[in-house]
Design a protein around this motif. Structure first.
Motif, short mmCIF file in Angstrom:
data_model
loop_
_atom_site.label_atom_id
_atom_site.label_comp_id
_atom_site.label_asym_id
_atom_site.label_seq_id
_atom_site.Cartn_x
_atom_site.Cartn_y
_atom_site.Cartn_z
N ARG A 50 58.37 85.90 56.64
CA ARG A 50 58.85 85.01 55.59
C ARG A 50 60.37 84.90 55.61
O ARG A 50 60.93 83.83 55.34
N VAL A 51 61.05 85.99 55.90
CA VAL A 51 62.51 85.94 55.99
C VAL A 51 62.94 85.06 57.15
O VAL A 51 63.82 84.19 57.00
N MET A 52 62.33 85.24 58.32
CA MET A 52 62.73 84.47 59.50
C MET A 52 62.50 82.98 59.32
O MET A 52 63.33 82.17 59.74
N GLU A 53 61.39 82.59 58.70
CA GLU A 53 61.09 81.16 58.61
C GLU A 53 62.01 80.44 57.61
O GLU A 53 62.03 79.20 57.59
N HIS A 54 62.76 81.19 56.80
CA HIS A 54 63.67 80.56 55.85
C HIS A 54 65.14 80.73 56.23
O HIS A 54 66.02 80.37 55.46
N MET A 55 65.40 81.28 57.42
CA MET A 55 66.79 81.58 57.80
C MET A 55 67.24 80.80 59.03
O MET A 55 68.08 81.26 59.79
N HIS A 56 66.68 79.60 59.23
CA HIS A 56 67.09 78.82 60.40
C HIS A 56 67.11 77.34 60.07
O HIS A 56 66.51 76.90 59.08
N THR A 57 67.79 76.58 60.91
CA THR A 57 67.83 75.14 60.76
C THR A 57 66.68 74.52 61.55
O THR A 57 65.91 75.22 62.22
N GLU A 58 66.58 73.21 61.50
CA GLU A 58 65.47 72.54 62.17
C GLU A 58 65.52 72.69 63.69
O GLU A 58 64.48 72.64 64.35
N ASP A 59 66.70 72.88 64.24
CA ASP A 59 66.81 73.03 65.70
C ASP A 59 66.77 74.49 66.14
O ASP A 59 67.11 74.81 67.28
N GLY A 60 66.35 75.41 65.24
CA GLY A 60 66.15 76.80 65.63
C GLY A 60 67.39 77.67 65.56
O GLY A 60 67.37 78.80 66.04
#
Length: 365
Positions: A192-202
């Motif tokens: 859950r932390v990882m999926e909310h800590m990036h932009t659309e381009d990864g």
């Protein structure tokens, strides 16, 4: 004329006797509460009170005797007023002190409780990693398959799913990604932390460095060495150029903070679906100093946690570019660490709430 003078003189004697009698009563009067004080005020100082009656009779006193009698009446009134005011203050003080007393409280001394040993150890683990820059992260205990398994590199038919006996809330045989379950590890928080800590381009919006403590559930028989629920603390660090050396140094620092400055560690190759390479970490036995004893089964080493570099598939599943970023993860059982620190041989003692057992940890609070 003589008879009239005698009558007035006798009246003076009577009123002075009455004043002396009332002075004595006023000096000796007492009250237990505000209601009794009010009754005394009405008796002596009200319009129909004793002192008011004396003042009404004052007109019958001879002119040459008025000064003496008047002074005595004023003395009585002043004393009665002061005495009643003092009684009122005393009763107010007693009532305010009485309000502070909890009448529902047991008459026996109240014994202070202590923190649970698992809480003590969890707080200590969090404190150690917080000083190394990790921040707390939390997530739900009732989770979905997506965060517990799928994003952690467990394919729908992956045999690794059988490594953990899971409590399912609802199951969908034709689509396991819709399953709802009690989380079997706190790795779901990492997802859950990882999926909310990036932009659309990864790209990461900021480096990820989190510690995830929490309760987990597995369908296991309850014994001295296993339980259907227990507690984990997992850590995750993702940034550019993160290496296995970084992981090793963090875990060495943790081991020495938790178990002593002379503690040594060793990393043995292992397997976890969400890390590659993976390892299990042992610490040198702090009881025998690594020489071998019954506690470490004469090996000189005690296993405490699993760790490894985050599998690129996990990064991609969570939307992070695995070609640009790398990271490490580790996880430990709080009960395991508590057993090592306090040598508690039976896991069941942690959940039975036996006050005799809990009392042993007063000094650790």
């Amino acid at each position: 004329m003589y008879l009239c003078t005698q009558i007035l003189f006798s009246y003076k004697i009577m009123i002075l006797d009455k004043i002396d009698e009332l002075l004595k009563e006023v000096q000796e009067m007492s009250a237990r509460n505000a209601e009794e004080v009010e009754q005394l005020r009405l008796k002596y100082l009200s319009k129909k009170g004793e002192i008011t009656a004396l003042m009404n009779d004052f007109r019958n006193v001879a002119a040459d005797q008025k000064k003496t009698v008047g002074m005595k009446i004023n003395e009585l009134k002043t004393l009665a007023t002061e005495r009643i005011n003092q009684l009122r203050e005393d009763c107010a003080t007693q009532e305010s002190e009485g309000d502070a007393i909890d009448l529902t409280r047991t008459p026996y001394p109240v014994k202070l409780g202590t923190r649970h040993p698992l809480t003590i150890v969890t707080n200590e683990i969090i404190d150690i990693f917080s000083r190394m820059g990790f921040v707390l992260a939390d997530g739900p205990e009732v989770e979905d398959d997506l965060h517990v398994f799928t994003k952690m590199n467990f394919a729908a038919d992956h045999p690794a799913r059988d490594m953990q006996d899971t409590f399912f809330v609802s199951q969908h045989p034709n689509d396991v990604t819709k399953n709802i379950l009690l989380r079997s590890h706190t790795s779901s928080v990492q997802a859950r932390v990882m999926e909310h800590m990036h932009t659309e381009d990864g790209k990461l919006t900021a480096p990820i460095r989190v510690i995830c403590p929490g309760r987990v559930y597995r369908n296991e028989a309850i014994t001295a060495r296993a339980h259907c629920f227990f507690h984990q603390v997992e850590g995750l660090y993702i940034d550019k150029n993160v290496s296995f050396t970084d992981l090793k140094q963090v875990l060495l620092s943790f081991a020495r903070e938790m178990f002593g400055a002379d503690t040594k560690i060793r990393l043995r190759p292992s397997y976890f679906p969400f890390t590659e390479p993976s390892a299990e970490m042992d610490i040198s036995c702090f009881i025998c100093g690594g020489e071998g004893c019954g506690f470490c089964k004469h090996t000189g080493w005690v296993e405490i946690l699993g760790c490894g570099m985050v599998d690129p598939n996990v990064l991609e599943q969570c939307g992070i570019d695995s070609k640009e970023y790398s990271g490490y993860a580790f996880g430990m059982g709080v009960e395991r660490i508590t057993n090592l620190k306090y040598q508690v041989s039976d896991l069941r003692m942690f959940s039975e709430n036996d006050v005799r057992f809990l009392k042993e940890f007063e000094a650790a609070n």
